[in-house]
Design an enzyme around this catalytic site. Structure first.
Site, PDB file in Angstrom:
ATOM      1  N   ASP A  30      39.582 -37.559  -4.953  1.00 21.36           N
ATOM      2  CA  ASP A  30      39.706 -38.415  -3.762  1.00 21.36           C
ATOM      3  C   ASP A  30      40.566 -37.832  -2.642  1.00 21.36           C
ATOM      4  O   ASP A  30      40.462 -38.280  -1.499  1.00 21.36           O
ATOM      5  CB  ASP A  30      40.277 -39.788  -4.156  1.00 21.36           C
ATOM      6  CG  ASP A  30      39.393 -40.511  -5.154  1.00 21.36           C
ATOM      7  OD1 ASP A  30      38.204 -40.170  -5.244  1.00 21.36           O
ATOM      8  OD2 ASP A  30      39.899 -41.417  -5.853  1.00 21.36           O
ATOM      9  N   ARG A  66      18.603 -33.838   3.359  1.00 17.47           N
ATOM     10  CA  ARG A  66      18.255 -33.561   4.768  1.00 17.47           C
ATOM     11  C   ARG A  66      16.830 -32.999   4.878  1.00 17.47           C
ATOM     12  O   ARG A  66      16.091 -33.334   5.796  1.00 17.47           O
ATOM     13  CB  ARG A  66      19.271 -32.604   5.383  1.00 17.47           C
ATOM     14  CG  ARG A  66      18.952 -32.156   6.770  1.00 17.47           C
ATOM     15  CD  ARG A  66      19.105 -33.248   7.806  1.00 17.47           C
ATOM     16  NE  ARG A  66      20.482 -33.386   8.239  1.00 17.47           N
ATOM     17  CZ  ARG A  66      20.882 -34.245   9.168  1.00 17.47           C
ATOM     18  NH1 ARG A  66      20.027 -35.063   9.753  1.00 17.47           N
ATOM     19  NH2 ARG A  66      22.152 -34.319   9.507  1.00 17.47           N
ATOM     20  N   ALA A  85      47.215 -22.953 -16.834  1.00 15.97           N
ATOM     21  CA  ALA A  85      48.411 -22.355 -16.229  1.00 15.97           C
ATOM     22  C   ALA A  85      49.679 -22.933 -16.853  1.00 15.97           C
ATOM     23  O   ALA A  85      50.634 -22.195 -17.138  1.00 15.97           O
ATOM     24  CB  ALA A  85      48.400 -22.588 -14.718  1.00 15.97           C
ATOM     25  N   ASP A 101      43.573 -38.400  -1.970  1.00 17.95           N
ATOM     26  CA  ASP A 101      44.288 -39.499  -1.310  1.00 17.95           C
ATOM     27  C   ASP A 101      45.787 -39.530  -1.608  1.00 17.95           C
ATOM     28  O   ASP A 101      46.424 -40.576  -1.505  1.00 17.95           O
ATOM     29  CB  ASP A 101      43.644 -40.839  -1.722  1.00 17.95           C
ATOM     30  CG  ASP A 101      43.626 -41.034  -3.229  1.00 17.95           C
ATOM     31  OD1 ASP A 101      43.917 -40.076  -3.974  1.00 17.95           O
ATOM     32  OD2 ASP A 101      43.320 -42.148  -3.676  1.00 17.95           O
ATOM     33  N   THR A 110      42.667 -35.256  -8.619  1.00 22.26           N
ATOM     34  CA  THR A 110      41.696 -36.307  -8.289  1.00 22.26           C
ATOM     35  C   THR A 110      40.756 -35.792  -7.208  1.00 22.26           C
ATOM     36  O   THR A 110      41.196 -35.069  -6.312  1.00 22.26           O
ATOM     37  CB  THR A 110      42.378 -37.601  -7.783  1.00 22.26           C
ATOM     38  OG1 THR A 110      41.385 -38.439  -7.156  1.00 22.26           O
ATOM     39  CG2 THR A 110      43.483 -37.342  -6.774  1.00 22.26           C
ATOM     40  N   ARG A 166      41.573 -44.344 -18.749  1.00 21.75           N
ATOM     41  CA  ARG A 166      42.311 -45.280 -17.897  1.00 21.75           C
ATOM     42  C   ARG A 166      42.825 -46.341 -18.863  1.00 21.75           C
ATOM     43  O   ARG A 166      42.045 -47.105 -19.410  1.00 21.75           O
ATOM     44  CB  ARG A 166      41.391 -45.917 -16.860  1.00 21.75           C
ATOM     45  CG  ARG A 166      40.784 -44.894 -15.872  1.00 21.75           C
ATOM     46  CD  ARG A 166      40.152 -45.605 -14.699  1.00 21.75           C
ATOM     47  NE  ARG A 166      39.302 -44.730 -13.906  1.00 21.75           N
ATOM     48  CZ  ARG A 166      39.727 -43.893 -12.964  1.00 21.75           C
ATOM     49  NH1 ARG A 166      41.027 -43.792 -12.714  1.00 21.75           N
ATOM     50  NH2 ARG A 166      38.886 -43.164 -12.283  1.00 21.75           N
ATOM     51  N   VAL A 201      50.063 -24.127 -19.869  1.00 20.59           N
ATOM     52  CA  VAL A 201      50.219 -23.596 -21.227  1.00 20.59           C
ATOM     53  C   VAL A 201      50.704 -22.139 -21.188  1.00 20.59           C
ATOM     54  O   VAL A 201      51.710 -21.782 -21.824  1.00 20.59           O
ATOM     55  CB  VAL A 201      48.879 -23.700 -22.017  1.00 20.59           C
ATOM     56  CG1 VAL A 201      48.959 -22.950 -23.342  1.00 20.59           C
ATOM     57  CG2 VAL A 201      48.520 -25.164 -22.244  1.00 20.59           C
ATOM     58  N   ASP A 247      46.784 -41.495  -8.180  1.00 24.40           N
ATOM     59  CA  ASP A 247      47.827 -42.490  -7.895  1.00 24.40           C
ATOM     60  C   ASP A 247      48.114 -43.406  -9.085  1.00 24.40           C
ATOM     61  O   ASP A 247      49.275 -43.733  -9.345  1.00 24.40           O
ATOM     62  CB  ASP A 247      47.489 -43.291  -6.634  1.00 24.40           C
ATOM     63  CG  ASP A 247      46.213 -44.101  -6.770  1.00 24.40           C
ATOM     64  OD1 ASP A 247      45.316 -43.676  -7.523  1.00 24.40           O
ATOM     65  OD2 ASP A 247      46.106 -45.153  -6.118  1.00 24.40           O
ATOM     66  N   ARG A 264      37.153 -43.878  -3.627  1.00 23.30           N
ATOM     67  CA  ARG A 264      37.824 -45.166  -3.828  1.00 23.30           C
ATOM     68  C   ARG A 264      38.166 -45.809  -2.483  1.00 23.30           C
ATOM     69  O   ARG A 264      37.252 -46.148  -1.750  1.00 23.30           O
ATOM     70  CB  ARG A 264      39.070 -45.000  -4.704  1.00 23.30           C
ATOM     71  CG  ARG A 264      39.373 -46.303  -5.457  1.00 23.30           C
ATOM     72  CD  ARG A 264      40.622 -46.190  -6.270  1.00 23.30           C
ATOM     73  NE  ARG A 264      40.458 -45.421  -7.476  1.00 23.30           N
ATOM     74  CZ  ARG A 264      39.991 -45.899  -8.631  1.00 23.30           C
ATOM     75  NH1 ARG A 264      39.647 -47.160  -8.721  1.00 23.30           N
ATOM     76  NH2 ARG A 264      39.888 -45.131  -9.687  1.00 23.30           N
ATOM     77  N   ARG A 318      32.039 -35.801  -9.691  1.00 20.75           N
ATOM     78  CA  ARG A 318      33.241 -35.574 -10.505  1.00 20.75           C
ATOM     79  C   ARG A 318      33.125 -34.365 -11.419  1.00 20.75           C
ATOM     80  O   ARG A 318      34.132 -33.778 -11.817  1.00 20.75           O
ATOM     81  CB  ARG A 318      33.532 -36.818 -11.345  1.00 20.75           C
ATOM     82  CG  ARG A 318      34.151 -37.941 -10.547  1.00 20.75           C
ATOM     83  CD  ARG A 318      35.520 -38.336 -11.052  1.00 20.75           C
ATOM     84  NE  ARG A 318      35.541 -38.843 -12.377  1.00 20.75           N
ATOM     85  CZ  ARG A 318      35.643 -40.141 -12.685  1.00 20.75           C
ATOM     86  NH1 ARG A 318      35.687 -41.049 -11.730  1.00 20.75           N
ATOM     87  NH2 ARG A 318      35.708 -40.523 -13.927  1.00 20.75           N
ATOM     88  N   GLU A 328      32.467 -44.981  -0.399  1.00 15.96           N
ATOM     89  CA  GLU A 328      32.259 -46.139  -1.283  1.00 15.96           C
ATOM     90  C   GLU A 328      33.226 -47.283  -0.970  1.00 15.96           C
ATOM     91  O   GLU A 328      32.912 -48.444  -1.204  1.00 15.96           O
ATOM     92  CB  GLU A 328      32.394 -45.741  -2.759  1.00 15.96           C
ATOM     93  CG  GLU A 328      33.790 -45.283  -3.149  1.00 15.96           C
ATOM     94  CD  GLU A 328      33.956 -45.034  -4.647  1.00 15.96           C
ATOM     95  OE1 GLU A 328      33.093 -45.426  -5.428  1.00 15.96           O
ATOM     96  OE2 GLU A 328      34.984 -44.439  -5.008  1.00 15.96           O
ATOM     97  N   GLY A 333      40.527 -40.489 -13.489  1.00 13.62           N
ATOM     98  CA  GLY A 333      39.238 -39.808 -13.351  1.00 13.62           C
ATOM     99  C   GLY A 333      39.371 -38.306 -13.536  1.00 13.62           C
ATOM    100  O   GLY A 333      40.304 -37.699 -13.024  1.00 13.62           O
TER     101      GLY A 333
HETATM  102  O1  F6P Z   1      39.502 -41.593  -8.514  1.00  8.53           O
HETATM  103  C1  F6P Z   1      38.332 -40.880  -8.750  1.00  8.53           C
HETATM  104  C2  F6P Z   1      37.145 -41.793  -8.738  1.00  8.53           C
HETATM  105  O2  F6P Z   1      35.990 -41.036  -9.019  1.00  8.53           O
HETATM  106  C3  F6P Z   1      36.943 -42.598  -7.451  1.00  8.53           C
HETATM  107  O3  F6P Z   1      36.377 -41.836  -6.422  1.00  8.53           O
HETATM  108  C4  F6P Z   1      36.083 -43.730  -7.949  1.00  8.53           C
HETATM  109  O4  F6P Z   1      36.212 -44.868  -7.128  1.00  8.53           O
HETATM  110  C5  F6P Z   1      36.631 -43.982  -9.316  1.00  8.53           C
HETATM  111  O5  F6P Z   1      37.265 -42.775  -9.737  1.00  8.53           O
HETATM  112  C6  F6P Z   1      35.652 -44.400 -10.382  1.00  8.53           C
HETATM  113  O6  F6P Z   1      36.374 -44.725 -11.513  1.00  8.53           O
HETATM  114  P1  F6P Z   1      35.806 -44.829 -12.998  1.00  8.53           P
HETATM  115  O7  F6P Z   1      35.712 -43.449 -13.545  1.00  8.53           O
HETATM  116  O8  F6P Z   1      36.832 -45.630 -13.731  1.00  8.53           O
HETATM  117  O9  F6P Z   1      34.480 -45.503 -12.894  1.00  8.53           O
END
Ligand code: F6P
Length: 325
Positions: free
Chosen positions: A131, A158, A25, A133, A129, A75, A27, A106, A175, A258, A226, A14
């Site tokens: 996330d 709100r 940086a 994570d 990322t 991906r 480059v 990851d 994720r 994103r 999510e 992602g």
């Molecule tokens: O890892 C980043 C992320 O945006 C997650 O938060 C989300 O679950 C996933 O990618 C969505 O993936 P894709 O871009 O393949 O739909």
């Protein structure tokens, strides 16, 4: 004169705001240190399809402020096959790369560990990322921007929640982890924060919301990660409605989180880790991720970044109980 050493860079998985700061940086610092820097387009898929291009100083001009990734990303399921990994290694050999910097999450690092079996060059990760994570860094590149984007959206919701005296469920990305949910939930003053790391019962949430309403609360925001086990905000809204008869509106923030202009924090982190990754390459390191922990630059073995679950801030979680009354 000896030929300069060649360092490749790609973004994978992602996209995350701040990836461009990291590429820039890599480059510029790489060139300053006498390296030839090669950009690989479209992540691991581009590696398979030989999409290599030399990167010059001007190729990264005016990119630090841009979201997404100028190298594009993908991906790639094909890359993770035995044939894909062999092909990728063959392409890296053909282009005579000495090392490859991988900016991603990851999935990207799992791929790098597998690639190391087939290719002897240096592989160094940068945590890119939204996330947050990955172990081995306090923050990942993109997390802060995603957080601020989600925060702005929740503040707007709100206004409506308060004006109409409504309950809103807002689903955020992450994720399998609840970093965005917890941090944005606290910063937005949300009443409930539901994260995969903390199992909960819907009846419990319902009771708390009703108690708060009885205490005079006129609106409630429930932030749902999510990856929570109830099956997402829509399912949860149905269940809550069945239990309490209240109306619940749902907002899924999705991909809005994103994109966008990276915050100063993400530009700084991307820049710092980009420079540090080049230094790690020059020190001969491989199989590590460049990260920042407690204000110090650290290199963590790639496997450790994804094999252990990065814990949420327990103090923040406990604090939320008292804040959301
Ligand atoms: O890892 C980043 C992320 O945006 C997650 O938060 C989300 O679950 C996933 O990618 C969505 O993936 P894709 O871009 O393949 O739909």
């Amino acid at each position: 004169m000896s030929t300069p050493r060649k360092l490749g860079v790609l973004t994978s998985g992602g996209d995350a705001p701040g990836m461009n700061a990291a590429i820039r940086a890599v480059v510029r610092v790489g060139i300053a240190r006498g390296l030839e820097v090669i950009g690989i387009q479209r992540g691991y898929q581009g590696l398979l399809e030989n999409q290599f291009r030399p990167m010059g100083l001007r190729d990264v001009s005016n990119t630090i402020q841009r979201g997404g990734t100028v190298l594009h990303t993908s991906r790639s399921a094909e890359f993770r096959t035995e044939a894909g990994l062999r092909q990728a290694a063959e392409n890296l050999r053909r282009h005579e790369l000495d090392g490859l910097l991988l900016i991603g999450g990851d999935g990207t690092f799992r791929g790098a560990v597998e690639l190391a079996v087939h290719w002897p060059g240096q592989l160094i990760g940068l945590p890119g990322t939204i996330d947050n994570d990955l172990c081995g860094t306090d923050h990942t590149i993109g997390f802060d921007t995603a957080l601020n984007t989600a925060l702005e959206a929740i503040d707007k919701v709100r206004d409506t929640a308060e004006s109409h005296e409504r309950f809103f469920l807002i689903e955020v990305m992450g994720r399998h982890s609840g970093f965005i949910a917890l941090h944005v939930g606290i910063s937005s003053g949300s009443e409930e924060i539901l994260v995969p790391e903390r199992p909960f019962r819907v009846t419990e949430i319902c009771e708390r919301l009703c108690t708060a309403k009885a205490r005079g609360k006129t609106s409630s925001i429930i932030v749902v990660a999510e990856g929570n086990e109830t099956g997402g905000a829509f399912t949860l809204a149905e269940e809550l409605k069945r239990l309490s008869k209240n109306e619940y509106r749902v907002v899924i923030l999705g991909y809005l989180q994103r994109g966008g202009t990276p915050t100063a924090a993400d530009r700084l982190l991307g820049t710092k880790l980009g420079g540090y990754a080049v230094d790690l390459f020059l020190e001969g390191r491989t199989g590590v991720m460049a990260g920042e922990v407690g204000g110090h630059l650290v290199a963590t073995p790639l496997r450790e970044t994804f094999e252990r679950r990065k814990p949420l801030d327990d103090y923040l979680l406990r604090l939320h109980r008292d804040l959301s009354q």
